[in-house]
Design a protein around this motif. Structure first.
Motif, mmCIF file in Angstrom:
data_model
loop_
_atom_site.group_PDB
_atom_site.id
_atom_site.type_symbol
_atom_site.label_atom_id
_atom_site.label_comp_id
_atom_site.label_asym_id
_atom_site.label_seq_id
_atom_site.Cartn_x
_atom_site.Cartn_y
_atom_site.Cartn_z
ATOM 1 N N VAL A 109 0.864 -1.180 0.000
ATOM 2 C CA VAL A 109 0.000 0.000 0.000
ATOM 3 C C VAL A 109 0.895 1.222 0.000
ATOM 4 O O VAL A 109 1.858 1.285 0.759
ATOM 5 C CB VAL A 109 -0.915 0.032 1.253
ATOM 6 C CG1 VAL A 109 -1.761 1.298 1.260
ATOM 7 C CG2 VAL A 109 -1.785 -1.203 1.323
ATOM 8 N N GLN A 110 0.582 2.179 -0.859
ATOM 9 C CA GLN A 110 1.315 3.444 -0.839
ATOM 10 C C GLN A 110 0.408 4.506 -0.263
ATOM 11 O O GLN A 110 -0.706 4.704 -0.737
ATOM 12 C CB GLN A 110 1.764 3.863 -2.230
ATOM 13 C CG GLN A 110 2.478 5.227 -2.184
ATOM 14 C CD GLN A 110 3.144 5.572 -3.483
ATOM 15 O OE1 GLN A 110 3.798 4.745 -4.089
ATOM 16 N NE2 GLN A 110 2.956 6.813 -3.919
ATOM 17 N N ARG A 111 0.898 5.147 0.766
ATOM 18 C CA ARG A 111 0.177 6.271 1.355
ATOM 19 C C ARG A 111 0.930 7.538 0.974
ATOM 20 O O ARG A 111 2.130 7.631 1.178
ATOM 21 C CB ARG A 111 0.087 6.089 2.867
ATOM 22 C CG ARG A 111 -0.853 4.949 3.209
ATOM 23 C CD ARG A 111 -1.095 4.780 4.700
ATOM 24 N NE ARG A 111 -2.114 3.787 4.955
ATOM 25 C CZ ARG A 111 -1.913 2.474 4.893
ATOM 26 N NH1 ARG A 111 -0.739 1.999 4.587
ATOM 27 N NH2 ARG A 111 -2.900 1.631 5.142
ATOM 28 N N SER A 112 0.213 8.480 0.420
ATOM 29 C CA SER A 112 0.818 9.724 -0.029
ATOM 30 C C SER A 112 0.345 10.884 0.833
ATOM 31 O O SER A 112 -0.822 10.935 1.222
ATOM 32 C CB SER A 112 0.437 10.005 -1.490
ATOM 33 O OG SER A 112 0.989 9.028 -2.328
ATOM 34 N N ALA A 146 -7.175 8.560 2.391
ATOM 35 C CA ALA A 146 -6.777 7.493 3.311
ATOM 36 C C ALA A 146 -7.888 7.183 4.307
ATOM 37 O O ALA A 146 -8.027 6.041 4.752
ATOM 38 C CB ALA A 146 -5.491 7.874 4.034
ATOM 39 N N SER A 147 -8.718 8.173 4.624
ATOM 40 C CA SER A 147 -9.799 7.972 5.587
ATOM 41 C C SER A 147 -10.997 7.230 4.992
ATOM 42 O O SER A 147 -11.805 6.675 5.728
ATOM 43 C CB SER A 147 -10.268 9.318 6.135
ATOM 44 O OG SER A 147 -10.752 10.118 5.070
ATOM 45 N N PRO A 194 -10.978 5.184 1.439
ATOM 46 C CA PRO A 194 -10.639 4.741 0.080
ATOM 47 C C PRO A 194 -11.798 3.957 -0.534
ATOM 48 O O PRO A 194 -12.662 3.449 0.176
ATOM 49 C CB PRO A 194 -9.416 3.859 0.287
ATOM 50 C CG PRO A 194 -9.530 3.377 1.690
ATOM 51 C CD PRO A 194 -10.202 4.485 2.455
ATOM 52 N N PRO A 209 -4.283 13.400 2.850
ATOM 53 C CA PRO A 209 -3.543 12.139 2.705
ATOM 54 C C PRO A 209 -4.389 11.130 1.918
ATOM 55 O O PRO A 209 -5.606 11.025 2.118
ATOM 56 C CB PRO A 209 -3.330 11.686 4.147
ATOM 57 C CG PRO A 209 -3.362 12.966 4.944
ATOM 58 C CD PRO A 209 -4.385 13.821 4.246
ATOM 59 N N HIS A 210 -3.757 10.411 0.981
ATOM 60 C CA HIS A 210 -4.476 9.468 0.140
ATOM 61 C C HIS A 210 -3.631 8.216 -0.086
ATOM 62 O O HIS A 210 -2.474 8.161 0.302
ATOM 63 C CB HIS A 210 -4.897 10.122 -1.183
ATOM 64 C CG HIS A 210 -3.795 10.846 -1.882
ATOM 65 N ND1 HIS A 210 -3.297 12.052 -1.453
ATOM 66 C CD2 HIS A 210 -3.092 10.532 -2.988
ATOM 67 C CE1 HIS A 210 -2.340 12.461 -2.265
ATOM 68 N NE2 HIS A 210 -2.185 11.548 -3.202
ATOM 69 N N GLN A 211 -4.244 7.203 -0.702
ATOM 70 C CA GLN A 211 -3.547 5.919 -0.828
ATOM 71 C C GLN A 211 -3.800 5.255 -2.173
ATOM 72 O O GLN A 211 -4.739 5.596 -2.885
ATOM 73 C CB GLN A 211 -3.969 4.968 0.269
ATOM 74 C CG GLN A 211 -5.362 4.370 0.084
ATOM 75 C CD GLN A 211 -5.655 3.278 1.086
ATOM 76 O OE1 GLN A 211 -5.441 3.472 2.279
ATOM 77 N NE2 GLN A 211 -6.145 2.157 0.602
ATOM 78 N N GLU A 234 -3.657 1.096 -3.653
ATOM 79 C CA GLU A 234 -3.497 -0.316 -3.300
ATOM 80 C C GLU A 234 -4.122 -1.164 -4.401
ATOM 81 O O GLU A 234 -5.179 -0.830 -4.930
ATOM 82 C CB GLU A 234 -4.200 -0.590 -1.974
ATOM 83 C CG GLU A 234 -4.130 -2.017 -1.509
ATOM 84 C CD GLU A 234 -4.870 -2.244 -0.201
ATOM 85 O OE1 GLU A 234 -4.781 -3.365 0.316
ATOM 86 O OE2 GLU A 234 -5.551 -1.313 0.298
#
Length: 169
Positions: free
Chosen positions: A103-106, A129-130, A132, A148-150, A152
Protein backbone atom coordinates in the motif's frame (compact mmCIF):
# COMPACT_ATOMS: atom_id res chain seq x y z
CA UNK A 1 21.52 -9.04 -14.45
CA UNK A 2 21.44 -9.98 -18.14
CA UNK A 3 18.39 -8.99 -20.14
CA UNK A 4 17.48 -12.62 -20.96
CA UNK A 5 17.52 -13.47 -17.24
CA UNK A 6 15.45 -10.42 -16.33
CA UNK A 7 12.84 -11.22 -18.99
CA UNK A 8 12.84 -14.87 -17.91
CA UNK A 9 12.24 -14.01 -14.27
CA UNK A 10 9.38 -11.71 -15.21
CA UNK A 11 7.81 -14.41 -17.39
CA UNK A 12 8.09 -16.98 -14.61
CA UNK A 13 6.56 -14.61 -12.07
CA UNK A 14 3.64 -13.79 -14.39
CA UNK A 15 3.06 -17.49 -15.07
CA UNK A 16 3.18 -18.42 -11.39
CA UNK A 17 1.01 -15.44 -10.35
CA UNK A 18 -1.54 -16.65 -12.90
CA UNK A 19 -1.45 -20.16 -11.42
CA UNK A 20 -0.28 -21.74 -14.69
CA UNK A 21 2.10 -24.65 -15.12
CA UNK A 22 4.79 -24.62 -17.81
CA UNK A 23 2.71 -27.12 -19.78
CA UNK A 24 -0.46 -25.02 -19.60
CA UNK A 25 1.28 -21.81 -20.67
CA UNK A 26 2.99 -23.70 -23.50
CA UNK A 27 -0.40 -25.02 -24.65
CA UNK A 28 -2.12 -21.60 -24.46
CA UNK A 29 0.70 -19.73 -26.20
CA UNK A 30 1.81 -22.29 -28.78
CA UNK A 31 5.39 -22.00 -27.48
CA UNK A 32 7.15 -25.30 -26.78
CA UNK A 33 7.52 -26.31 -23.14
CA UNK A 34 11.30 -26.75 -23.53
CA UNK A 35 11.61 -23.31 -25.11
CA UNK A 36 9.53 -21.79 -22.34
CA UNK A 37 11.71 -23.43 -19.69
CA UNK A 38 14.87 -22.09 -21.32
CA UNK A 39 13.35 -18.61 -21.56
CA UNK A 40 12.38 -18.58 -17.88
CA UNK A 41 15.89 -19.59 -16.81
CA UNK A 42 17.53 -16.99 -19.07
CA UNK A 43 19.34 -19.62 -21.16
CA UNK A 44 17.57 -18.54 -24.34
CA UNK A 45 16.94 -15.14 -25.92
CA UNK A 46 13.27 -14.66 -26.84
CA UNK A 47 12.02 -13.24 -30.10
CA UNK A 48 9.46 -10.46 -30.04
CA UNK A 49 6.93 -12.84 -31.64
CA UNK A 50 7.46 -15.36 -28.81
CA UNK A 51 7.08 -12.68 -26.14
CA UNK A 52 3.84 -11.46 -27.73
CA UNK A 53 2.48 -15.03 -27.78
CA UNK A 54 3.39 -15.56 -24.11
CA UNK A 55 2.13 -12.24 -22.78
CA UNK A 56 -1.10 -12.60 -24.76
CA UNK A 57 -1.64 -16.04 -23.20
CA UNK A 58 -0.85 -14.54 -19.77
CA UNK A 59 -3.27 -11.65 -20.43
CA UNK A 60 -0.50 -9.17 -19.67
CA UNK A 61 0.95 -6.28 -21.67
CA UNK A 62 4.29 -6.86 -23.37
CA UNK A 63 5.76 -4.08 -21.22
CA UNK A 64 5.47 -6.30 -18.13
CA UNK A 65 8.34 -8.43 -19.42
CA UNK A 66 10.41 -5.90 -21.39
CA UNK A 67 9.59 -2.54 -19.76
CA UNK A 68 11.42 -0.86 -16.91
CA UNK A 69 11.78 -3.02 -13.82
CA UNK A 70 9.41 -2.09 -11.00
CA UNK A 71 11.01 -0.94 -7.78
CA UNK A 72 10.97 -3.85 -5.34
CA UNK A 73 8.70 -3.18 -2.39
CA UNK A 74 7.18 -0.04 -3.93
CA UNK A 75 3.42 -0.10 -4.29
CA UNK A 76 3.33 2.26 -7.28
CA UNK A 77 5.60 2.41 -10.30
CA UNK A 78 4.84 5.55 -12.33
CA UNK A 79 6.26 6.95 -15.56
CA UNK A 80 5.48 10.56 -16.48
CA UNK A 81 4.16 10.59 -20.06
CA UNK A 82 2.88 14.14 -20.46
CA UNK A 83 2.63 17.49 -18.70
CA UNK A 84 0.18 20.23 -19.67
CA UNK A 85 -0.02 23.69 -18.14
CA UNK A 86 -2.61 26.37 -18.66
CA UNK A 87 -3.33 29.59 -16.76
CA UNK A 88 -5.18 27.76 -13.96
CA UNK A 89 -3.44 24.42 -13.42
CA UNK A 90 -0.75 21.91 -14.27
CA UNK A 91 -1.82 18.39 -15.25
CA UNK A 92 0.68 15.55 -15.16
CA UNK A 93 -0.16 12.26 -16.86
CA UNK A 94 1.45 9.05 -15.58
CA UNK A 95 1.33 5.46 -16.81
CA UNK A 96 1.18 3.51 -13.54
CA UNK A 97 1.32 0.02 -12.14
CA UNK A 98 0.08 -0.55 -8.61
CA UNK A 99 1.71 -3.72 -7.30
CA UNK A 100 -0.26 -6.16 -5.24
CA UNK A 101 0.82 -6.82 -1.68
CA UNK A 102 1.80 -3.24 -0.83
CA UNK A 103 0.00 0.00 0.00
CA UNK A 104 1.31 3.44 -0.84
CA UNK A 105 0.18 6.27 1.35
CA UNK A 106 0.82 9.72 -0.03
CA UNK A 107 0.92 12.99 1.87
CA UNK A 108 -1.49 15.78 1.02
CA UNK A 109 -0.58 17.83 -2.06
CA UNK A 110 -1.13 21.58 -2.36
CA UNK A 111 -4.72 22.78 -1.77
CA UNK A 112 -6.95 22.22 -4.78
CA UNK A 113 -5.05 19.21 -6.16
CA UNK A 114 -7.13 16.42 -7.70
CA UNK A 115 -6.17 12.97 -8.94
CA UNK A 116 -7.92 10.90 -11.58
CA UNK A 117 -7.26 7.20 -12.21
CA UNK A 118 -8.40 5.24 -15.26
CA UNK A 119 -7.96 1.50 -14.61
CA UNK A 120 -7.05 -0.77 -17.53
CA UNK A 121 -6.71 -4.02 -15.58
CA UNK A 122 -7.01 -5.17 -11.98
CA UNK A 123 -8.91 -3.51 -9.17
CA UNK A 124 -7.50 -0.56 -7.23
CA UNK A 125 -8.38 0.74 -3.79
CA UNK A 126 -7.59 4.45 -3.97
CA UNK A 127 -8.63 7.83 -2.66
CA UNK A 128 -8.56 9.59 0.69
CA UNK A 129 -6.78 7.49 3.31
CA UNK A 130 -9.80 7.97 5.59
CA UNK A 131 -12.26 6.55 3.03
CA UNK A 132 -10.64 4.74 0.08
CA UNK A 133 -12.86 3.16 -2.56
CA UNK A 134 -12.47 0.50 -5.25
CA UNK A 135 -12.36 0.95 -9.02
CA UNK A 136 -12.08 -1.91 -11.50
CA UNK A 137 -11.18 -2.41 -15.17
CA UNK A 138 -12.59 0.31 -17.40
CA UNK A 139 -13.53 2.38 -14.35
CA UNK A 140 -12.50 5.89 -13.45
CA UNK A 141 -11.89 7.35 -10.01
CA UNK A 142 -11.50 10.97 -8.94
CA UNK A 143 -10.54 12.29 -5.52
CA UNK A 144 -9.19 15.32 -3.74
CA UNK A 145 -5.46 14.84 -3.32
CA UNK A 146 -4.97 17.75 -0.94
CA UNK A 147 -5.55 15.28 1.90
CA UNK A 148 -3.54 12.14 2.70
CA UNK A 149 -4.48 9.47 0.14
CA UNK A 150 -3.55 5.92 -0.83
CA UNK A 151 -3.04 3.43 -3.67
CA UNK A 152 -3.50 -0.32 -3.30
CA UNK A 153 -4.04 -3.22 -5.70
CA UNK A 154 -6.82 -5.59 -4.68
CA UNK A 155 -5.67 -9.06 -5.73
CA UNK A 156 -3.44 -8.74 -8.79
CA UNK A 157 -1.40 -5.78 -10.06
CA UNK A 158 -3.30 -2.79 -11.44
CA UNK A 159 -2.41 -1.10 -14.74
CA UNK A 160 -3.73 2.35 -15.51
CA UNK A 161 -3.26 6.04 -16.16
CA UNK A 162 -3.10 8.61 -13.38
CA UNK A 163 -3.67 12.33 -13.93
CA UNK A 164 -2.58 14.69 -11.16
CA UNK A 165 -3.99 18.20 -11.59
CA UNK A 166 -2.81 20.93 -9.27
CA UNK A 167 -3.40 24.69 -9.35
CA UNK A 168 -0.76 27.10 -10.54
CA UNK A 169 0.48 29.17 -7.60
Amino acid sequence: MELAQEVGERLRRLRQDGGLSLSELARRSGVGKGTLSELETGRRNPTLETLYALTTALEAPLSTVVGPAPVRGAAVHAVLTDRVQDAAAVSEVYRIRIQSGAVQRSAAHVPGTEEHLLVFSGTARVGPASAPFEVGPGGHARWAADVPHQYEAVGRDVEGVLVVRYPVE
